[in-house]
Scaffold this active site. Structure first.
Site, PDB file in Angstrom:
ATOM      1  CE  LYS A 159      10.467  14.903  -4.066  1.00 19.05           C
ATOM      2  NZ  LYS A 159       9.399  14.812  -3.219  1.00 19.05           N
ATOM      3  N   GLY A 190      -8.426   7.749  -8.895  1.00 17.92           N
ATOM      4  CA  GLY A 190      -7.307   6.902  -8.351  1.00 17.92           C
ATOM      5  C   GLY A 190      -7.604   6.411  -6.713  1.00 17.92           C
ATOM      6  CB  VAL A 191      -8.892   3.604  -5.505  1.00 24.05           C
ATOM      7  CG1 VAL A 191      -9.451   3.348  -4.212  1.00 24.05           C
ATOM      8  CG2 VAL A 191     -10.136   4.083  -6.565  1.00 24.05           C
ATOM      9  N   GLY A 192      -5.363   4.559  -4.712  1.00 26.26           N
ATOM     10  CA  GLY A 192      -4.196   3.698  -4.393  1.00 26.26           C
ATOM     11  C   GLY A 192      -4.099   3.946  -2.784  1.00 26.26           C
ATOM     12  CG  ASN A 193      -0.582   2.385  -1.140  1.00 27.17           C
ATOM     13  OD1 ASN A 193      -1.219   1.351  -1.150  1.00 27.17           O
ATOM     14  ND2 ASN A 193       0.633   2.571  -1.185  1.00 27.17           N
ATOM     15  CB  VAL A 194      -2.928   8.646  -0.612  1.00 26.37           C
ATOM     16  CG1 VAL A 194      -3.736   9.878   0.037  1.00 26.37           C
ATOM     17  CG2 VAL A 194      -1.532   8.627  -0.135  1.00 26.37           C
ATOM     18  CB  ALA A 195      -7.133   7.642  -3.145  1.00 27.36           C
ATOM     19  CE1 TYR A 196      -9.564  -0.077   1.096  1.00 29.04           C
ATOM     20  CE2 TYR A 196      -7.784   0.703   2.790  1.00 29.04           C
ATOM     21  CZ  TYR A 196      -9.001  -0.186   2.517  1.00 29.04           C
ATOM     22  OH  TYR A 196      -9.637  -0.919   3.394  1.00 29.04           O
TER      23      TYR A 196
END
EC number: 1.4.1.9
Length: 367
Positions: free
Chosen positions: A80, A180-186
């Protein structure tokens, strides 16, 4: 921090401090383990409070990538990078070009990708200086935005967890609380809605909540209320550390399965939910779809091949449950054990990322 003592305790191989005065680059590259192959892990840009905090984050995240890549069945180790700076105002082209040269100097021991605070555009700049970067723009033969791939993997893993908890992997009619409803969760919500699940959603961003309500018929709740809602499955898809002393007593779900990293505040919280009979799909196993997707670029990206590999997250979660039963341990411990067993099996073998004396990426260059 006594750095060498810490590295010895947790088996880190290398830490590189990178600075470029002209561009303002201050970066730390941590390589944890390359037993399975070159270290793959994203570049995070964050305004850390101190250099020690940045170092601790790089080390923690690098070790996490070793386990994630091993558990996903990838021939890749863990690494990382953290760049110290405000991603909103400190970025510049020269910074990422300089960083790319540092990566090139590692000669393939570390391959980077985007992470918090960095973008595909940033990866494209790095690509001008090194081949050892994934997640670049599709016109360069990349996989593009990893969010849909991550979401699909979480969806597959959630089905495996549902089978463990309810006896069937069908999510039709199941109530899923998505934090959470961000990019992944959407994209996860879209999969769940298409299968007939009932959604309860929350997010500090009211716009993304409104979109989920409109498109998926979701019920919206206040962020503080999501833990205690009546549901079958709780899907943490935002912040880490949300399974803790304050939230556990509120949980009514039989399953915890989501895309967020580091969901357990402390390991003991994994023990607590295990004792409560909650089926927990370990975060770094279930959310590995994104890294599986970008890793496929190393072979010349093929979406069909990548998606088949992501589908196997279902099997990986089932393996975790089997180990947990076999050894009578919580699933978070079983996930670590699965990864460690794979690494130990390969430890004495020749590194797979050198094949016939050539780095794995030599195949991509030849195309």
């Amino acid at each position: 921090m006594e750095l060498f003592k810490y590295m010895e305790t947790y088996d880190y191989e290398q830490v590189l401090f990178c600075q470029d005065k002209e561009s303002g680059l201050k970066a730390i590259i941590a390589i944890h383990d390359t037993t399975l192959g070159p270290a793959l892990g994203g570049t995070r840009m964050w305004m850390y409070n101190s250099e020690e905090e940045a170092l601790e984050d790089a080390l923690r995240l690098a070790r996490g990538m070793t386990y994630k890549n091993a558990a996903a069945g990838l021939n890749l180790g863990g690494g990382k990078t953290v760049i110290i700076g405000d991603p909103r105002k400190d970025k510049n082209e020269a910074m990422f070009r300089a960083f790319g040269r540092f990566i090139q100097g590692l000669n393939g021991r570390y391959i980077t990708a985007e992470d918090v605070g960095t973008t595909v555009a940033d990866m494209d700049i790095i690509y001008q200086e090194t081949d050892y970067v994934t997640g670049i723009s599709p016109e360069f033969g990349s996989s593009g935005n990893p969010s849909p791939a991550t979401a699909y993997g979480v969806y597959r893993g959630m089905k495996a967890a549902a089978k463990e908890a309810f006896g069937s992997d069908s999510l039709e009619g199941k109530v899923v609380a998505v934090q959470g409803v961000g990019n992944v969760a959407y994209h996860l919500c879209r999969h769940l809605h298409e299968e007939g699940a009932k959604l309860i959603v929350t997010d500090i961003n009211k716009e993304v909540v409104a979109r989920a309500v409109e498109e998926f018929g979701a019920k919206a709740v206040d962020p503080n209320d999501i833990y205690g809602v009546e549901c079958d499955i709780f899907a943490p898809c935002a912040l880490g550390g949300i399974i803790n002393d304050q939230t556990i007593p509120q949980l009514k779900a039989k399953v915890i399965a989501g895309s967020a990293d580091n969901q357990l505040k402390e390991p003991r919280h994994g023990d607590i939910i295990h004792e409560m009979g909650i089926v927990y799909a370990p975060d770094y196993v279930i959310n590995a779809g994104g890294v599986i997707n970008v890793a496929d670029e190393l072979y010349g990206y093929n979406r069909e091949r990548a998606m088949k590999k992501i589908e196997q997250i279902y099997d990986n979660i089932e393996k975790v449950f089997a180990i947990a039963k076999r050894d009578n341990i919580p699933t978070y411990v079983a996930a670590d054990r699965m990864a460690e067993e794979r690494i130990e099996t390969m430890r004495k073998a020749r590194s797979p990322f050198l094949q016939n004396g050539h780095h794995i990426l030599s195949r991509r260059r030849a195309r």
